[in-house]
Design a protein around this motif. Sequence first.
Motif, PDB file in Angstrom:
ATOM      1  N   ASP A  32       0.828  -1.197   0.000  1.00 47.18           N
ATOM      2  CA  ASP A  32       0.000   0.000   0.000  1.00 47.18           C
ATOM      3  C   ASP A  32       0.871   1.259   0.000  1.00 47.18           C
ATOM      4  O   ASP A  32       0.661   2.171  -0.796  1.00 47.18           O
ATOM      5  CB  ASP A  32      -0.924  -0.024   1.219  1.00 47.18           C
ATOM      6  CG  ASP A  32      -1.920   1.105   1.222  1.00 47.18           C
ATOM      7  OD1 ASP A  32      -2.566   1.324   0.178  1.00 47.18           O
ATOM      8  OD2 ASP A  32      -2.056   1.768   2.270  1.00 47.18           O
ATOM      9  N   ILE A  33       1.862   1.294   0.868  1.00 52.65           N
ATOM     10  CA  ILE A  33       2.728   2.475   0.986  1.00 52.65           C
ATOM     11  C   ILE A  33       3.588   2.657  -0.258  1.00 52.65           C
ATOM     12  O   ILE A  33       3.665   3.754  -0.828  1.00 52.65           O
ATOM     13  CB  ILE A  33       3.608   2.373   2.249  1.00 52.65           C
ATOM     14  CG1 ILE A  33       2.735   2.502   3.506  1.00 52.65           C
ATOM     15  CG2 ILE A  33       4.700   3.422   2.253  1.00 52.65           C
ATOM     16  CD1 ILE A  33       3.452   2.177   4.794  1.00 52.65           C
ATOM     17  N   ILE A  34       4.231   1.600  -0.709  1.00 48.44           N
ATOM     18  CA  ILE A  34       5.147   1.713  -1.853  1.00 48.44           C
ATOM     19  C   ILE A  34       4.386   2.034  -3.137  1.00 48.44           C
ATOM     20  O   ILE A  34       4.833   2.861  -3.944  1.00 48.44           O
ATOM     21  CB  ILE A  34       6.000   0.435  -1.985  1.00 48.44           C
ATOM     22  CG1 ILE A  34       6.980   0.370  -0.815  1.00 48.44           C
ATOM     23  CG2 ILE A  34       6.751   0.409  -3.316  1.00 48.44           C
ATOM     24  CD1 ILE A  34       7.784  -0.903  -0.728  1.00 48.44           C
ATOM     25  N   ASP A  35       3.209   1.417  -3.337  1.00 44.46           N
ATOM     26  CA  ASP A  35       2.430   1.718  -4.538  1.00 44.46           C
ATOM     27  C   ASP A  35       1.894   3.144  -4.519  1.00 44.46           C
ATOM     28  O   ASP A  35       1.770   3.785  -5.561  1.00 44.46           O
ATOM     29  CB  ASP A  35       1.289   0.713  -4.709  1.00 44.46           C
ATOM     30  CG  ASP A  35       1.775  -0.613  -5.265  1.00 44.46           C
ATOM     31  OD1 ASP A  35       2.949  -0.698  -5.691  1.00 44.46           O
ATOM     32  OD2 ASP A  35       0.981  -1.585  -5.290  1.00 44.46           O
ATOM     33  N   LYS A  36       1.587   3.674  -3.328  1.00 43.15           N
ATOM     34  CA  LYS A  36       1.161   5.073  -3.228  1.00 43.15           C
ATOM     35  C   LYS A  36       2.323   6.000  -3.587  1.00 43.15           C
ATOM     36  O   LYS A  36       2.145   6.992  -4.289  1.00 43.15           O
ATOM     37  CB  LYS A  36       0.659   5.378  -1.820  1.00 43.15           C
ATOM     38  CG  LYS A  36       0.028   6.743  -1.689  1.00 43.15           C
ATOM     39  CD  LYS A  36      -0.514   6.964  -0.300  1.00 43.15           C
ATOM     40  CE  LYS A  36      -1.802   6.182  -0.168  1.00 43.15           C
ATOM     41  NZ  LYS A  36      -2.527   6.465   1.077  1.00 43.15           N
ATOM     42  N   GLY A  45       4.930   8.301 -11.902  1.00 50.08           N
ATOM     43  CA  GLY A  45       3.540   8.179 -11.465  1.00 50.08           C
ATOM     44  C   GLY A  45       2.558   8.368 -12.604  1.00 50.08           C
ATOM     45  O   GLY A  45       1.556   7.656 -12.702  1.00 50.08           O
ATOM     46  N   ALA A  46       2.847   9.328 -13.479  1.00 51.11           N
ATOM     47  CA  ALA A  46       1.979   9.552 -14.643  1.00 51.11           C
ATOM     48  C   ALA A  46       2.007   8.344 -15.573  1.00 51.11           C
ATOM     49  O   ALA A  46       0.966   7.954 -16.117  1.00 51.11           O
ATOM     50  CB  ALA A  46       2.419  10.805 -15.391  1.00 51.11           C
ATOM     51  N   VAL A  47       3.170   7.746 -15.738  1.00 51.32           N
ATOM     52  CA  VAL A  47       3.272   6.555 -16.586  1.00 51.32           C
ATOM     53  C   VAL A  47       2.497   5.400 -15.950  1.00 51.32           C
ATOM     54  O   VAL A  47       1.821   4.645 -16.656  1.00 51.32           O
ATOM     55  CB  VAL A  47       4.752   6.169 -16.826  1.00 51.32           C
ATOM     56  CG1 VAL A  47       4.869   4.839 -17.527  1.00 51.32           C
ATOM     57  CG2 VAL A  47       5.447   7.249 -17.644  1.00 51.32           C
ATOM     58  N   VAL A  84      -1.666  -1.837  -6.336  1.00 47.77           N
ATOM     59  CA  VAL A  84      -2.682  -2.292  -5.389  1.00 47.77           C
ATOM     60  C   VAL A  84      -3.843  -1.298  -5.279  1.00 47.77           C
ATOM     61  O   VAL A  84      -4.994  -1.709  -5.079  1.00 47.77           O
ATOM     62  CB  VAL A  84      -2.044  -2.602  -4.018  1.00 47.77           C
ATOM     63  CG1 VAL A  84      -1.646  -1.350  -3.292  1.00 47.77           C
ATOM     64  CG2 VAL A  84      -2.945  -3.432  -3.165  1.00 47.77           C
ATOM     65  N   HIS A  85      -3.603  -0.018  -5.474  1.00 49.86           N
ATOM     66  CA  HIS A  85      -4.667   0.978  -5.389  1.00 49.86           C
ATOM     67  C   HIS A  85      -5.648   0.833  -6.550  1.00 49.86           C
ATOM     68  O   HIS A  85      -6.852   1.008  -6.376  1.00 49.86           O
ATOM     69  CB  HIS A  85      -4.082   2.386  -5.324  1.00 49.86           C
ATOM     70  CG  HIS A  85      -3.259   2.595  -4.101  1.00 49.86           C
ATOM     71  ND1 HIS A  85      -3.816   2.769  -2.858  1.00 49.86           N
ATOM     72  CD2 HIS A  85      -1.922   2.616  -3.910  1.00 49.86           C
ATOM     73  CE1 HIS A  85      -2.859   2.910  -1.956  1.00 49.86           C
ATOM     74  NE2 HIS A  85      -1.698   2.817  -2.580  1.00 49.86           N
ATOM     75  N   TYR A  86      -5.140   0.515  -7.720  1.00 48.80           N
ATOM     76  CA  TYR A  86      -6.020   0.269  -8.861  1.00 48.80           C
ATOM     77  C   TYR A  86      -6.775  -1.047  -8.692  1.00 48.80           C
ATOM     78  O   TYR A  86      -7.925  -1.167  -9.114  1.00 48.80           O
ATOM     79  CB  TYR A  86      -5.227   0.286 -10.172  1.00 48.80           C
ATOM     80  CG  TYR A  86      -4.869   1.683 -10.590  1.00 48.80           C
ATOM     81  CD1 TYR A  86      -5.802   2.506 -11.199  1.00 48.80           C
ATOM     82  CD2 TYR A  86      -3.608   2.203 -10.351  1.00 48.80           C
ATOM     83  CE1 TYR A  86      -5.495   3.798 -11.556  1.00 48.80           C
ATOM     84  CE2 TYR A  86      -3.286   3.495 -10.711  1.00 48.80           C
ATOM     85  CZ  TYR A  86      -4.239   4.290 -11.320  1.00 48.80           C
ATOM     86  OH  TYR A  86      -3.940   5.575 -11.671  1.00 48.80           O
ATOM     87  N   LYS A  87      -6.140  -2.035  -8.052  1.00 48.45           N
ATOM     88  CA  LYS A  87      -6.846  -3.289  -7.744  1.00 48.45           C
ATOM     89  C   LYS A  87      -8.035  -3.007  -6.841  1.00 48.45           C
ATOM     90  O   LYS A  87      -9.142  -3.492  -7.080  1.00 48.45           O
ATOM     91  CB  LYS A  87      -5.915  -4.274  -7.030  1.00 48.45           C
ATOM     92  CG  LYS A  87      -5.042  -5.069  -7.918  1.00 48.45           C
ATOM     93  CD  LYS A  87      -4.263  -6.075  -7.079  1.00 48.45           C
ATOM     94  CE  LYS A  87      -3.090  -6.551  -7.863  1.00 48.45           C
ATOM     95  NZ  LYS A  87      -3.036  -7.935  -8.128  1.00 48.45           N
ATOM     96  N   TYR A  88      -7.811  -2.224  -5.776  1.00 49.92           N
ATOM     97  CA  TYR A  88      -8.890  -1.887  -4.850  1.00 49.92           C
ATOM     98  C   TYR A  88      -9.994  -1.109  -5.572  1.00 49.92           C
ATOM     99  O   TYR A  88     -11.181  -1.338  -5.334  1.00 49.92           O
ATOM    100  CB  TYR A  88      -8.374  -1.062  -3.676  1.00 49.92           C
ATOM    101  CG  TYR A  88      -7.407  -1.774  -2.764  1.00 49.92           C
ATOM    102  CD1 TYR A  88      -7.449  -3.160  -2.587  1.00 49.92           C
ATOM    103  CD2 TYR A  88      -6.433  -1.073  -2.066  1.00 49.92           C
ATOM    104  CE1 TYR A  88      -6.562  -3.803  -1.743  1.00 49.92           C
ATOM    105  CE2 TYR A  88      -5.540  -1.715  -1.223  1.00 49.92           C
ATOM    106  CZ  TYR A  88      -5.612  -3.075  -1.067  1.00 49.92           C
ATOM    107  OH  TYR A  88      -4.730  -3.711  -0.240  1.00 49.92           O
ATOM    108  N   ALA A  89      -9.596  -0.184  -6.426  1.00 50.96           N
ATOM    109  CA  ALA A  89     -10.582   0.617  -7.158  1.00 50.96           C
ATOM    110  C   ALA A  89     -11.448  -0.267  -8.057  1.00 50.96           C
ATOM    111  O   ALA A  89     -12.667  -0.076  -8.140  1.00 50.96           O
ATOM    112  CB  ALA A  89      -9.884   1.692  -7.984  1.00 50.96           C
ATOM    113  N   MET A  90     -10.837  -1.229  -8.709  1.00 47.63           N
ATOM    114  CA  MET A  90     -11.602  -2.107  -9.598  1.00 47.63           C
ATOM    115  C   MET A  90     -12.488  -3.061  -8.788  1.00 47.63           C
ATOM    116  O   MET A  90     -13.602  -3.378  -9.207  1.00 47.63           O
ATOM    117  CB  MET A  90     -10.664  -2.893 -10.512  1.00 47.63           C
ATOM    118  CG  MET A  90      -9.920  -2.025 -11.515  1.00 47.63           C
ATOM    119  SD  MET A  90     -10.979  -0.909 -12.448  1.00 47.63           S
ATOM    120  CE  MET A  90     -12.036  -2.046 -13.285  1.00 47.63           C
ATOM    121  N   LYS A  91     -12.020  -3.508  -7.640  1.00 46.43           N
ATOM    122  CA  LYS A  91     -12.865  -4.357  -6.784  1.00 46.43           C
ATOM    123  C   LYS A  91     -14.067  -3.570  -6.271  1.00 46.43           C
ATOM    124  O   LYS A  91     -15.186  -4.089  -6.228  1.00 46.43           O
ATOM    125  CB  LYS A  91     -12.054  -4.925  -5.618  1.00 46.43           C
ATOM    126  CG  LYS A  91     -11.117  -6.034  -6.034  1.00 46.43           C
ATOM    127  CD  LYS A  91     -10.326  -6.561  -4.855  1.00 46.43           C
ATOM    128  CE  LYS A  91      -9.346  -7.620  -5.338  1.00 46.43           C
ATOM    129  NZ  LYS A  91      -8.488  -8.124  -4.274  1.00 46.43           N
TER     130      LYS A  91
END
Length: 177
Positions: A32-36, A45-47, A84-91
Amino acid sequence: DFFVGYWWAIILAGLALFVGYKVFYGTEKGKDIIDKIKLKIPVFGAVQTKSACARLGRTLCTLLGAGVPMIDALDITSRSMDNVHYKYAMKEAKDQVTRGVTLSRPLKTCGLFPPMVIHMVSIGEETGNIETMLENVANYYEEDVQNATESMMALMEPAIIIVMAGMVGFLVLAMLS
């Protein structure tokens, strides 16, 4: 003298940093921390965001075009995301679509996707052409990721030359001492 006398400590410290990173990234909180942090790095980050949008568009377009139900397609798409943040968003999007909410609403509320993706998905839902819109999103963002990667590499070339020059200068000074 430091490198000659303590070469083993340098290798050990590098190895400890690498193992520490892997162990930390292996935990839920570490991911969570590293992906943020990855999303907040200026160019990288934009890529990452563009890559996630391209993956969302391509995966959903392919699955929906093959006749996979929307709920299953969202589940598969969430598992295909790297961050992981995009995974949570899609879930979360899958859960809300299961309750009858349109796909564009959870994509908008999560705050991770650019407005263009949200508008294209919304238009696709309204017109019944969601696969075409998702394909357009995927094509646009795949090309954008390629262009951003090429420009990032072009920006890195001078930095690599400066680092190499610094290393050569360090070696020359070490030999003169």
